[in-house]
Every structure is written in C-alpha cells, then in structure tokens.
Design an enzyme around this catalytic site. Structure first.
Site, PDB file in Angstrom:
ATOM      1  N   HIS A  18      -2.080  -2.263   9.409  1.00 23.16           N
ATOM      2  CA  HIS A  18      -1.535  -3.622   9.378  1.00 23.16           C
ATOM      3  C   HIS A  18      -0.269  -3.670   8.527  1.00 23.16           C
ATOM      4  CE1 HIS A  18      -3.052  -4.483   5.341  1.00 23.16           C
ATOM      5  NE2 HIS A  18      -4.220  -3.958   5.715  1.00 23.16           N
ATOM      6  N   HIS A  21       0.179  -1.727   5.167  1.00 31.35           N
ATOM      7  CA  HIS A  21       0.466  -0.287   5.222  1.00 31.35           C
ATOM      8  C   HIS A  21       1.943  -0.058   5.560  1.00 31.35           C
ATOM      9  CE1 HIS A  21      -3.870  -0.561   6.483  1.00 31.35           C
ATOM     10  NE2 HIS A  21      -3.925   0.099   5.346  1.00 31.35           N
ATOM     11  N   CYS A 126     -20.809   0.071  -3.101  1.00 34.61           N
ATOM     12  CA  CYS A 126     -20.151  -0.676  -2.014  1.00 34.61           C
ATOM     13  C   CYS A 126     -19.564   0.339  -1.046  1.00 34.61           C
ATOM     14  CB  CYS A 126     -19.038  -1.580  -2.544  1.00 34.61           C
ATOM     15  SG  CYS A 126     -18.049  -2.283  -1.199  1.00 34.61           S
ATOM     16  N   CYS A 129     -15.736   0.053  -0.450  1.00 34.35           N
ATOM     17  CA  CYS A 129     -14.879   0.625  -1.505  1.00 34.35           C
ATOM     18  C   CYS A 129     -15.131   2.110  -1.652  1.00 34.35           C
ATOM     19  CB  CYS A 129     -15.182   0.022  -2.875  1.00 34.35           C
ATOM     20  SG  CYS A 129     -14.935  -1.712  -3.053  1.00 34.35           S
ATOM     21  N   CYS A 143     -19.551  -7.466  -4.182  1.00 29.47           N
ATOM     22  CA  CYS A 143     -18.389  -6.616  -4.432  1.00 29.47           C
ATOM     23  C   CYS A 143     -17.174  -7.513  -4.667  1.00 29.47           C
ATOM     24  CB  CYS A 143     -18.138  -5.694  -3.243  1.00 29.47           C
ATOM     25  SG  CYS A 143     -16.489  -4.963  -3.288  1.00 29.47           S
ATOM     26  N   HIS A 146     -14.604  -6.990  -1.643  1.00 32.75           N
ATOM     27  CA  HIS A 146     -14.988  -7.238  -0.250  1.00 32.75           C
ATOM     28  C   HIS A 146     -15.940  -8.410  -0.068  1.00 32.75           C
ATOM     29  CE1 HIS A 146     -13.633  -3.004  -0.289  1.00 32.75           C
ATOM     30  NE2 HIS A 146     -13.037  -3.383   0.818  1.00 32.75           N
ATOM     31  N   LYS A 294      -5.388 -12.025   0.379  1.00 31.80           N
ATOM     32  CA  LYS A 294      -5.026 -10.633   0.604  1.00 31.80           C
ATOM     33  C   LYS A 294      -5.520 -10.201   1.972  1.00 31.80           C
ATOM     34  CE  LYS A 294      -5.877  -5.922  -0.310  1.00 31.80           C
ATOM     35  NZ  LYS A 294      -6.911  -4.933  -0.505  1.00 31.80           N
ATOM     36  N   LYS A 297      -8.440  -4.900   6.189  1.00 25.59           N
ATOM     37  CA  LYS A 297      -9.089  -4.565   7.445  1.00 25.59           C
ATOM     38  C   LYS A 297     -10.533  -5.025   7.418  1.00 25.59           C
ATOM     39  CE  LYS A 297      -7.579  -0.448   6.754  1.00 25.59           C
ATOM     40  NZ  LYS A 297      -7.143   0.953   6.749  1.00 25.59           N
TER      41      LYS A 297
END
Ligand code: ME8
Length: 526
Positions: A18, A21, A126, A129, A143, A146, A294, A297
C-alpha cells in the site's frame, strides 16, 4: 567522495503493498539519488520479509503452500519499487538461499558467544506483530497495534540475552546522539532501554515456515531475527564487488515508528553479539494516515498507490508524499489533496514556469537561450537567493529532512514565477522594438531575464532530480541540455543524474536551443 548505504524495511508479503510501503521506498530513493549526485558510492537496498506465522497463515488462507504464495506476492512488491521509480541496487528476499545460510551463520555466532540459551516460554503473543506481550504492554487486554486479542503461547524456545546488552546499548545511544533520528524517536528508544530489557525468544517450535536453527532441527529462527539480518546478508551476495567492506555499516535504515524497537534495540544488540559494527543512523519517518487512522494491511484501511501512479506517473506521487507530509511526522493523505497539490504546485507553478519560459525564449529569441545581456550572472537579482536555497536544500538533504529540502526548492520555483511577473518580458519585448538607446536597454534586460529563467530552471532540474527524476530529465531536454545519463534512471549504481556540482548559479551556457513540448503536468479536471 563518501559512501552511502540506505535500506528500507523488507516488507511482509502477507498481503498486498500500500501507499505506506511506496512512501518509504520513494523516500529512500530520494536520498540514494541525492548521494549519487554527490558522487558518493551508493548502495540502496529494499526487499521482502517472507517467513513467519503471518505469511504461513496468509498462504493457508489462499489454499497455497507458503513458497507458492510468496513467489506470487513478491512480484507486487517488486512492482511497487519499479513503479515509484526506485533505483534500488538490489532486492533481497529472505527466502534467498544465500540469505538463509548467512542468517544461520550469524545466529551461530551469537550462540557461540554464549548469548543464546534454551528456556521455556509461556505468555501472550500477537501473531500479527509476531511478538510477545506482557499484560502491561497490552491496551485493555488487546494488542496496542492491531487491537486484536493476543493468543496464549507455551513453548520451549531459544532466548537471546538482550538484558545483558542493556548497558552497552544505552552507552551507544549516549555516545551517538544521532543514532536514531528524529530526536523524539531517539528519546523514545533510549527510555525504553532504560526501563530495563528482558531476554527475547528468538526461535519457534510450532512454526515450520522459517530458517532452521543451525544446532536444533526442531526449531526455526524467529522471523524478526531472520528479517533484521537482511541488511547485512544482502551485502554478502548482491552483485557488486566488496560490498561488505564498501558499505557496512549502513548509513541509514529508514522506517516508520512501528518497527523502531526491533531496529533500535534488538538489531544493535544482535550485531554487538555477533561482533559487527552498528548502523550509523536509523531514520524514523511518520505514518501516512487515511482519514486520521494509520493504514495497515491488518486493519484493511489502505490506500492503493498503483492507480495514482498509473494515471499520473511516479513523479507526482513521489512529490505529493514528500511535500504533503513533513518527513519524520505523521500526516494525513487523500486523493483529494493529491489532486489539489498536483494542480496548484506541479501543473500551475512548475509546469507553467517551464512552458512559459520555453515559449518566451521561442517567441522573442527564436528558441535560443540568449546571453546575459551584458551583465555578470552573479549580478542577477536571482543569484543570491538561488545560492541560499541550494545551500539550504543541501543541508536539509544531508540531515534527511527531505520535505524541508523540497520546501526550499519550492521557494525558488515560486520566486521564479514572481520574477516573470516582475520583469514582464512581454513589455520588455515591446520596448525593445522601439529601438534607440532605450530599446537597447530593454533588449539587454529581456536577454538577461530570459537567461535568468533558463538558468533558474536548469538549477531546479538539478535540485529536483532526486525527488522527481523523470520531470527533471524532461526539464533538461526542454532547455536543450543533454539528457541525464541513462544509469541515473534505472536500477543500478550509475553516478546518475546531473551532478550536485551543477547546483551553482551561473553555469548555463548561452546558445542552447530550447524545445517546446506538451505540458509537463496536464491539469486534473474533475
Ligand atoms: O514491519 N505510513 O513489514 P511491513 C508510512 N517485515 N509508512 C508505512 C505505513 C504507513 N501507514 N505502513 C507501512 C514489517 N509503512 C517487517 C519489517 S525489516 C527488517 C522487517 C512502511 O510490511 C514503514 O516503513 O509491515 C513501516 O515501517 C513498514 O512499511 C512496515 O512494513
């Protein structure tokens, strides 16, 4: 001539790439291109992180084996690098056999140094992560990154004595105040170290998709350890001579804050254990946020860079990201603000400046850049400001303040546009027609103005090269300057682009033939 080794994180292939990156890769590319302009010896690395639970699960969800899955998804990440115009020298995949072998050797060195021991682990984990959590690290039991419920894990693992490195790490931070940039990220990492470090599990018994622990075939190496080592392993097998000697330690690891702890704490400790030098700097840029959140994915709220790049090209995309968001801070991005910035700054300010200037040189001087009208280049009203901005951009680029440098450059773009209005070459052309001494003065002033504009644009093409290399090349072609060497545009280690030596006011030779062409940035109409 210096040396410059810059890396991006190696991206997870558990899903598609996305804009985040693309942002890191584009930013790293700006720095790499700038250093090639300085004639530094440059190595720019990017790649993919292909092992671990997440990838195993993503593959399973598609009914594929992990290798088949990664072989397919890696193409999308290579495509991002190519589409944003990245001039990376190598693309590392952690499934490269050379990387796998190097990781085993590296971990063996830590084991032989007595920094790895076997113990059992029981606690919360997690999978997104790929990291363990203690109750204090969780937010309302979830988490923090996430928002998912961690799973309970119980395993016999190998542990790395991170705790034993606490003092050395803190000492390194204190003696290298630029180790992590910007400053608030340095403070964050150092205070984390000072709070006390626990040993970390660095192997997994339940996972198959990973690199085997060299002394225990029932365990694979924790994906983060495998991944971090890429920055060093790549230099051992990427094409090129003596890459390790030439480029280690890395000049900059570039990333966002999500992975600062891994890079700022675990990575240097592993390097100390295996007896390698530490990277010079980590630069932590901010998050691009969509609607204030933020993108990730895992969360599924991602902005796809491909349609924008396909429709408008790599340069507007690179420009937008580095201009919209202050480098090192979080910032909100959207398609609307992309279009707004494209129209105002690229189409109106830069594109128009070039087309107006070229067309006036065409109209008033038959397409040939005139002389300076009997005036020294340094006497131009633009000379001082141009030199100041060149120096500012250079200082900012040296400090990795990429958006600051782009702002300095843009001040010059705007100054040149104002100069056109102030000088009003169309009036000077009329006055020159009148002949006589006044006509002569106007003719000289018109020469000087047109030369100033061409010189300003030439200078901009040098300064803009790292940010918008394709645009900079077209600008140079339109000005009748030889096209930049091809090596600057593609993958590879060419010196690339116009040299930074050319970033000085007064170098433009008169007599160049300018070339008219279609608008650099056709306006986006809604
Ligand atoms: O963490 N804004 O991979 P990853 C800005 N495999 N940058 C962003 C971003 C956003 N919203 N989202 C992602 C991993 N990034 C590991 C790295 S390195 C040894 C292993 C960028 O695919 C940013 O650079 O989750 C961030 O640090 C990185 O992508 C995380 O990529």
């Amino acid at each position: 001539m210096g040396r410059f080794y810059i890396t991006t994180p190696i991206y997870y292939v558990n899903d598609v790439p996305h804009i985040g990156h693309a942002y890191t890769t584009a930013a790293a590319d700006v720095a790499a291109r700038y250093h090639r302009q300085l004639a530094d010896d440059v190595f720019f690395l990017t790649g993919t992180d292909e092992h671990g639970t997440k990838v195993e699960q993503a593959a399973a969800a598609r009914g594929l084996g992990p290798k088949a899955h990664v072989d397919e998804v890696v193409g999308k990440f290579k495509e991002v690098a190519a589409k944003v115009g990245a001039s990376n020298d190598f693309f590392i995949r952690t499934t490269d056999p050379e990387h796998e072998k190097f990781v085993q050797d590296f971990v063996q060195r830590c084991y032989d140094a007595g920094d790895i021991y076997k113990s059992s682990y029981s606690g919360l984990y997690c999978p997104a992560c790929e990291a363990y959590y203690t109750d204090e690290n969780l937010m309302d039991g979830l988490c923090p990154d996430h928002g998912t419920v961690p799973v309970h894990m119980e395993e016999e693992n190998y542990f790395f004595r991170l705790s034993a490195f606490q003092d050395r790490l803190a000492g390194h931070y204190r003696s290298h105040p630029q180790f992590v940039r910007p400053r608030h990220r340095y403070n964050e990492a150092l205070s984390f170290i000072e709070q006390g470090l626990d040993d970390i599990s660095i192997s997994r018994a339940t996972l198959k998709w990973g690199i085997g622990v060299p002394w225990d075939e029932n365990q694979v190496i924790y994906v983060w350890v495998d991944a971090l080592i890429n920055y060093l392993s790549a230099l051992h097998y990427a094409p090129g001579e003596n890459l390790v000697a030439r480029f280690w330690p890395a000049s900059y690891h570039l990333m966002a804050q999500d992975i600062l702890k891994f890079h700022g704490i675990i990575w240097p400790a592993l390097l100390m254990s295996a007896r390698f030098e530490l990277p010079e700097h980590l630069f932590i840029h901010g998050y691009l946020k969509l609607g204030g959140e933020k993108m990730s994915k895992t969360r599924g709220n991602v902005m796809d860079p491909f349609p924008l790049i396909e429709q408008y090209g790599a340069d507007p995309f690179r420009f937008y990201c580095l201009r919209e968001v202050s480098f090192g801070q979080d910032g909100v991005v959207s398609e609307e603000s992309f279009k707004a910035r494209y129209n105002t700054e690229l189409a109106n300010e830069l594109g128009n400046l070039l087309s107006r200037s070229v067309s006036m040189i065409g109209k008033y001087r038959g397409g040939m850049v005139p002389g300076t009208g009997g005036r020294e280049p340094a006497e131009s009203p633009l000379a001082r400001e141009a030199e100041t901005k060149v120096q500012a951009a250079r200082d900012q680029l040296d400090e990795m303040d990429l958006s600051g440098a782009l702002e300095s450059i843009w001040v010059l773009v705007r100054r040149l546009n104002r100069y056109v209005e102030e000088q009003a070459p169309w009036k000077l052309a009329k006055e020159a027609e009148a002949g006589g001494p006044e006509g002569q003065t106007a003719k000289a002033a018109l020469d000087a103005t047109l030369w100033d504009l061409a010189e300003g644009l030439r200078l901009l093409s040098v300064l803009l090269h790292p940010f918008v290399p394709g645009t900079a090349r077209v600008m140079r072609e339109r000005l009748g300057l030889a096209a930049a060497p091809a090596a600057s545009e593609g993958t590879g280690t060419g010196t690339g682009g116009p040299s930074w030596e050319d970033a000085r006011w007064g170098l433009l030779p008169p007599g160049l033939s300018v070339v008219a062409g279609p608008p650099l940035f056709p306006r986006i109409e809604d």
